[in-house]
Design an enzyme around this catalytic site. Structure first.
Site, mmCIF file in Angstrom:
data_model
loop_
_atom_site.group_PDB
_atom_site.id
_atom_site.type_symbol
_atom_site.label_atom_id
_atom_site.label_comp_id
_atom_site.label_asym_id
_atom_site.label_seq_id
_atom_site.Cartn_x
_atom_site.Cartn_y
_atom_site.Cartn_z
ATOM 1 N N ASP A 46 0.842 -1.192 0.000
ATOM 2 C CA ASP A 46 0.000 0.000 0.000
ATOM 3 C C ASP A 46 0.883 1.250 0.000
ATOM 4 O O ASP A 46 1.536 1.556 0.990
ATOM 5 C CB ASP A 46 -0.908 0.006 1.241
ATOM 6 C CG ASP A 46 -1.894 1.160 1.204
ATOM 7 O OD1 ASP A 46 -2.984 0.974 0.625
ATOM 8 O OD2 ASP A 46 -1.576 2.245 1.727
ATOM 9 N N TYR A 51 3.255 9.702 -0.546
ATOM 10 C CA TYR A 51 4.356 9.153 0.245
ATOM 11 C C TYR A 51 5.717 9.372 -0.419
ATOM 12 O O TYR A 51 6.745 9.236 0.235
ATOM 13 C CB TYR A 51 4.168 7.650 0.517
ATOM 14 C CG TYR A 51 2.860 7.254 1.169
ATOM 15 C CD1 TYR A 51 2.032 8.207 1.780
ATOM 16 C CD2 TYR A 51 2.430 5.939 1.188
ATOM 17 C CE1 TYR A 51 0.827 7.847 2.360
ATOM 18 C CE2 TYR A 51 1.227 5.574 1.775
ATOM 19 C CZ TYR A 51 0.423 6.534 2.344
ATOM 20 O OH TYR A 51 -0.771 6.163 2.915
ATOM 21 N N LYS A 76 -2.473 5.935 -4.507
ATOM 22 C CA LYS A 76 -3.560 6.884 -4.219
ATOM 23 C C LYS A 76 -3.258 8.233 -4.856
ATOM 24 O O LYS A 76 -2.094 8.667 -4.870
ATOM 25 C CB LYS A 76 -3.709 7.068 -2.699
ATOM 26 C CG LYS A 76 -3.643 5.780 -1.908
ATOM 27 C CD LYS A 76 -3.907 5.980 -0.434
ATOM 28 C CE LYS A 76 -3.580 4.714 0.347
ATOM 29 N NZ LYS A 76 -2.149 4.581 0.721
ATOM 30 N N HIS A 109 -7.208 9.804 -2.347
ATOM 31 C CA HIS A 109 -6.601 9.697 -1.016
ATOM 32 C C HIS A 109 -7.459 10.378 0.067
ATOM 33 O O HIS A 109 -7.649 9.829 1.152
ATOM 34 C CB HIS A 109 -5.195 10.315 -1.052
ATOM 35 C CG HIS A 109 -4.266 9.789 -0.009
ATOM 36 N ND1 HIS A 109 -2.918 9.666 -0.215
ATOM 37 C CD2 HIS A 109 -4.479 9.356 1.255
ATOM 38 C CE1 HIS A 109 -2.346 9.177 0.875
ATOM 39 N NE2 HIS A 109 -3.273 8.984 1.789
HETATM 40 P P1 NAD Z 1 0.416 1.483 11.926
HETATM 41 O O1 NAD Z 1 -0.799 1.426 12.803
HETATM 42 O O2 NAD Z 1 0.648 0.404 10.950
HETATM 43 O O3 NAD Z 1 1.662 1.649 12.910
HETATM 44 C C1 NAD Z 1 2.963 1.734 12.384
HETATM 45 C C2 NAD Z 1 3.977 2.007 13.508
HETATM 46 O O4 NAD Z 1 3.782 1.102 14.586
HETATM 47 C C3 NAD Z 1 5.385 1.771 12.983
HETATM 48 O O5 NAD Z 1 5.987 2.979 12.624
HETATM 49 C C4 NAD Z 1 6.100 1.104 14.130
HETATM 50 O O6 NAD Z 1 6.735 2.113 14.873
HETATM 51 C C5 NAD Z 1 5.018 0.516 14.975
HETATM 52 N N1 NAD Z 1 4.909 -0.943 14.831
HETATM 53 C C6 NAD Z 1 4.619 -1.653 13.722
HETATM 54 N N2 NAD Z 1 4.560 -2.969 13.997
HETATM 55 C C7 NAD Z 1 4.828 -3.100 15.304
HETATM 56 C C8 NAD Z 1 4.922 -4.207 16.176
HETATM 57 N N3 NAD Z 1 4.702 -5.443 15.741
HETATM 58 N N4 NAD Z 1 5.204 -3.970 17.473
HETATM 59 C C9 NAD Z 1 5.412 -2.731 17.935
HETATM 60 N N5 NAD Z 1 5.334 -1.625 17.155
HETATM 61 C C10 NAD Z 1 5.058 -1.807 15.848
HETATM 62 O O7 NAD Z 1 0.379 2.926 11.257
HETATM 63 P P2 NAD Z 1 0.545 3.559 9.811
HETATM 64 O O8 NAD Z 1 1.862 3.297 9.214
HETATM 65 O O9 NAD Z 1 0.109 4.968 9.969
HETATM 66 O O10 NAD Z 1 -0.570 2.807 8.956
HETATM 67 C C11 NAD Z 1 -0.319 1.651 8.178
HETATM 68 C C12 NAD Z 1 -0.509 1.943 6.721
HETATM 69 O O11 NAD Z 1 -1.810 2.491 6.476
HETATM 70 C C13 NAD Z 1 0.431 3.025 6.174
HETATM 71 O O12 NAD Z 1 1.741 2.566 5.985
HETATM 72 C C14 NAD Z 1 -0.296 3.404 4.908
HETATM 73 O O13 NAD Z 1 -0.062 2.424 3.923
HETATM 74 C C15 NAD Z 1 -1.755 3.368 5.374
HETATM 75 N N6 NAD Z 1 -2.247 4.711 5.766
HETATM 76 C C16 NAD Z 1 -3.181 5.304 4.972
HETATM 77 C C17 NAD Z 1 -3.680 6.553 5.283
HETATM 78 C C18 NAD Z 1 -4.707 7.177 4.402
HETATM 79 O O14 NAD Z 1 -5.031 8.361 4.588
HETATM 80 N N7 NAD Z 1 -5.262 6.473 3.454
HETATM 81 C C19 NAD Z 1 -3.220 7.235 6.428
HETATM 82 C C20 NAD Z 1 -2.275 6.603 7.243
HETATM 83 C C21 NAD Z 1 -1.808 5.338 6.910
#
Ligand code: NAD
Length: 278
Positions: A46, A51, A76, A109
């Site tokens: 994704d 990004y 997106k 997006h």
């Molecule tokens: P997430 O909830 O996946 O959390 C990611 C963070 O949590 C990482 O930076 C890491 O520090 C920590 N983490 C990950 N795995 C872990 C584990 N097993 N144990 C402990 N800590 C851990 O948050 P995200 O990256 O904001 O969201 C995931 C994906 O969603 C993004 O990469 C993106 O692809 C998507 N996203 C989309 C939008 C949108 O507006 N459409 C917005 C935000 C994110």
């Protein structure tokens, strides 16, 4: 074989329910992060124009040796690209960066309610879909009232709605609306960027099951039927987040986690977010 279930979208395309998100992965580190994800078994990436790391994803796919149809790629449309000419130019840029002639899923997006008209932008995504440049199209951060307007004025029903969902923002109203119209909900920030991992309810369930809080939280999303793509650049966590299919939460566990809802966002509110890069 990854063992990741596939979900059928409303146009017959299948999406792996678990993917790998690359938000906030620096462009120069993206190819390496995605390579690791492929090694672990992820086949769904994704990304987004916003990004700035589509080229890294494209490099990793090209170097992976995987056939293009073994990998599901989502991108997106960036907020500055809603106008027709910008949208059509930007999908070409995305495809070039991703080194492919189509994405599997292309999303608006953000609705940007006070900027232009997302329904007109949706009609451009319909063009992109009909031209075969995206196998499926959808939206992100759309509230039910945004979707109602879009559905009333369009031919293609969005295949997905990617919205913030985690135990502190269960977002049930949006999920139920999506389900009613055959739209798959994708849960972004599924572990609330780590904020839910110390929650005593989640920690207790994790201890009982011999799993980690992240696995329990992601499994909760999976059992509710959402698509998830947690992000990490740490290999051990990338592996941990992939091991979700050899255990199950009870119905009581799912209910207890859903009851943690605080209507608490980690990201912007789609009804007021109108940011367009200059
Ligand atoms: P997430 O909830 O996946 O959390 C990611 C963070 O949590 C990482 O930076 C890491 O520090 C920590 N983490 C990950 N795995 C872990 C584990 N097993 N144990 C402990 N800590 C851990 O948050 P995200 O990256 O904001 O969201 C995931 C994906 O969603 C993004 O990469 C993106 O692809 C998507 N996203 C989309 C939008 C949108 O507006 N459409 C917005 C935000 C994110």
């Amino acid at each position: 074989m990854t063992g990741v279930p596939r979900i059928l979208l409303n146009n017959g395309v299948e999406i792996p329910q678990l993917g790998f998100g690359v938000y906030q992965v620096p462009p120069e580190g993206t190819a390496e992060a995605v390579r690791t994800a492929f090694e672990v078994g992820y086949r769904h990436i994704d990304t987004a124009q916003m990004y700035g790391n589509e080229a890294g994803v494209g490099q990793a796919v090209a170097e992976s040796g995987l056939d293009r149809d073994e990998v599901f790629i989502t991108s997106k449309l960036n907020n500055g690209n809603h106008a027709r000419d910008r949208a059509l130019a930007s999908i070409e840029e995305s495809l070039a960066a991703l080194r492919t002639d189509h994405v599997d899923l292309f999303l608006i997006h953000w609705p940007l309610p006070d900027v232009g008209d997302y329904v007109e932008t949706w009609h451009v995504l319909e063009e992109i879909y009909r031209a075969g440049k995206a196998r499926a199209i959808g939206v992100s951060n759309f509230q039910p009232h945004h979707l109602r307007r879009l559905l009333a004025a369009s031919e293609v029903v969005p295949a997905v709605n990617q919205v913030e969902v985690h135990p502190y923002l269960v977002n049930q109203e949006v999920r139920e609306f999506d389900a009613e119209y055959g739209i798959v909900t994708e849960a972004w920030s599924p572990i609330a960027q780590g904020k839910v991992l110390d929650d005593p309810v989640i920690v207790a369930i994790a201890r009982r099951l011999g799993r980690t809080p992240a696995q329990v939280t992601l499994r909760w999303a999976i059992q509710r039927g959402d698509v998830v793509f947690p992000k990490s650049v740490t290999r051990a966590r990338v592996e941990e987040n992939f091991r979700l299919f050899d255990f199950e939460l009870t119905a009581d566990d799912v209910a207890a986690i859903s009851a943690l809802d605080r209507h608490e966002r980690t990201g912007p509110d789609p009804d007021t977010f109108n940011y367009v890069p200059s």
